[in-house]
Design a protein around this motif. Structure first.
Motif, mmCIF file in Angstrom:
data_model
loop_
_atom_site.group_PDB
_atom_site.id
_atom_site.type_symbol
_atom_site.label_atom_id
_atom_site.label_comp_id
_atom_site.label_asym_id
_atom_site.label_seq_id
_atom_site.Cartn_x
_atom_site.Cartn_y
_atom_site.Cartn_z
ATOM 1 N N GLY A 115 0.791 -1.232 0.000
ATOM 2 C CA GLY A 115 0.000 0.000 0.000
ATOM 3 C C GLY A 115 0.824 1.283 0.000
ATOM 4 N N ILE A 116 0.113 2.378 -0.281
ATOM 5 C CA ILE A 116 0.784 3.671 -0.492
ATOM 6 C C ILE A 116 1.453 4.187 0.780
ATOM 7 N N ALA A 117 0.830 4.004 1.938
ATOM 8 C CA ALA A 117 1.448 4.534 3.161
ATOM 9 C C ALA A 117 2.760 3.814 3.453
ATOM 10 N N LEU A 144 -2.043 11.548 -2.872
ATOM 11 C CA LEU A 144 -2.878 12.709 -2.536
ATOM 12 C C LEU A 144 -4.106 12.272 -1.738
ATOM 13 N N LYS A 145 -4.735 11.170 -2.166
ATOM 14 C CA LYS A 145 -5.909 10.659 -1.433
ATOM 15 C C LYS A 145 -5.565 10.351 0.013
ATOM 16 N N ALA A 146 -4.344 9.866 0.226
ATOM 17 C CA ALA A 146 -3.906 9.509 1.584
ATOM 18 C C ALA A 146 -3.368 10.716 2.350
ATOM 19 N N GLY A 147 -3.354 11.885 1.724
ATOM 20 C CA GLY A 147 -2.872 13.097 2.408
ATOM 21 C C GLY A 147 -1.374 13.117 2.595
ATOM 22 N N GLU A 170 -9.269 10.958 -10.536
ATOM 23 C CA GLU A 170 -10.377 11.442 -9.697
ATOM 24 C C GLU A 170 -10.017 11.378 -8.209
ATOM 25 N N LEU A 171 -10.413 12.424 -7.504
ATOM 26 C CA LEU A 171 -10.217 12.497 -6.055
ATOM 27 C C LEU A 171 -11.577 12.548 -5.369
ATOM 28 N N PRO A 172 -11.674 12.078 -4.142
ATOM 29 C CA PRO A 172 -12.973 12.079 -3.454
ATOM 30 C C PRO A 172 -13.387 13.449 -2.929
ATOM 31 N N HIS A 173 -12.497 14.417 -2.944
ATOM 32 C CA HIS A 173 -12.800 15.743 -2.394
ATOM 33 C C HIS A 173 -11.811 16.750 -2.976
ATOM 34 N N ALA A 205 -1.371 8.216 8.090
ATOM 35 C CA ALA A 205 -2.266 7.953 6.956
ATOM 36 C C ALA A 205 -2.782 6.522 6.948
ATOM 37 N N ARG A 206 -2.226 5.668 7.816
ATOM 38 C CA ARG A 206 -2.642 4.261 7.798
ATOM 39 C C ARG A 206 -4.002 4.094 8.465
#
Ligand SMILES: NC(=O)c1ccc[n+]([C@@H]2O[C@H](COP(=O)([O-])OP(=O)(O)OC[C@H]3O[C@@H](n4cnc5c(N)ncnc54)[C@H](OP(=O)(O)O)[C@@H]3O)[C@@H](O)[C@H]2O)c1
Length: 206
Positions: A115-117, A144-147, A170-173, A205-206
């Motif tokens: 995963g990304i984190a 970016l999604k994970a901040g 696409e991003l959720p916000h 972020a996890r």
């Protein structure tokens, strides 16, 4: 503290490749995206063989000097022939994110499949206190999604490629950016943004 930055060459219509990229042809038919690396007369202090315009050399070398580890998505990795020749950075080790595990092409590479984190934390651990440079549009969107992204740099090339792989998905916000610097060089405009509200650590972020 180590920051996570992403500086990619991008067309005005938002593509980081042209059409039909693949192994050994990483920009597809969008090869002009990298012309600014060799279109000037100022040698890079970090990447031998690069000759940039004076404003681009200043920006490119400042960013390249900050990078202590690169983190690439698997598509960037395969389209660059697994960076088996030691690229993408002359001194920074490479971390690659995939959903599957596979052997690295050389001992400067680490493959992460958790995963990304974890990938960002692994890259920070390898960066020796310097920053992590992200490569790949899917990868940077996931980060970016994970901040987890602190700064974005768009090296914007004055071309409409009309198709290819996009920088952003696409991003959720909404994510707000603040402008750090804008520099118009002869053949590229450098747009440097800070990402507001980024998480300071991958653990958070996890
Ligand atoms: N213009 C520039 O400056 C520039 C810079 C870098 C790259 N590029 C080009 O960009 C293209 C690749 O970009 P891209 O956006 O298509 O792909 P990418 O971000 O490089 O890679 C996407 C792949 O990374 C892995 N991945 C991403 N997020 C993940 C997650 N959260 N968990 C697990 N695995 C994850 C997946 O690999 P698996 O499918 O293996 O699971 C996914 O298919 C290449 O053609 C490259 O040459 C251009």
């Amino acid at each position: 503290m180590s920051k996570v930055i992403c500086g990619l060459s991008v067309s005005v219509d938002g593509y980081i490749t042209g059409r039909d990229p693949g192994p050994g042809r990483g920009l597809g038919d969008g090869g002009t995206l990298f012309d600014w690396y060799g279109s000037g007369n100022v040698p890079s202090r970090v990447f031998s063989g690069f000759r940039l315009s004076a404003p681009s050399a200043r920006i490119f070398d400042e960013l390249a000097s900050r990078v202590g580890a690169s983190l690439a998505g698997h598509a960037t990795y395969t389209d660059s022939n697994d960076f088996a020749d030691g690229a993408p950075h002359p001194t920074a080790p490479l971390v690659v994110l995939s959903h599957t595990s596979f052997p690295p092409a050389n001992d400067r590479q680490t493959i992460v499949s958790t995963g990304i984190a974890d990938a960002v934390q692994t890259a920070k651990d390898r960066a020796g206190g310097k920053d992590v440079g992200l490569m790949g549009g899917v990868l940077v969107t996931e980060a970016l999604k994970a901040g987890l992204v602190n700064e974005l740099i768009l090296h914007q090339i004055p071309i409409l490629l009309g198709g290819g792989r996009p920088f952003f998905h696409e991003l959720p916000h909404h994510i707000r950016l603040s402008i750090l610097e804008v520099v118009a060089a002869p053949d590229v405009t450098h747009l440097h943004y800070q990402v507001e509200g980024a998480t300071e650590t991958a653990e958070a972020a996890r």
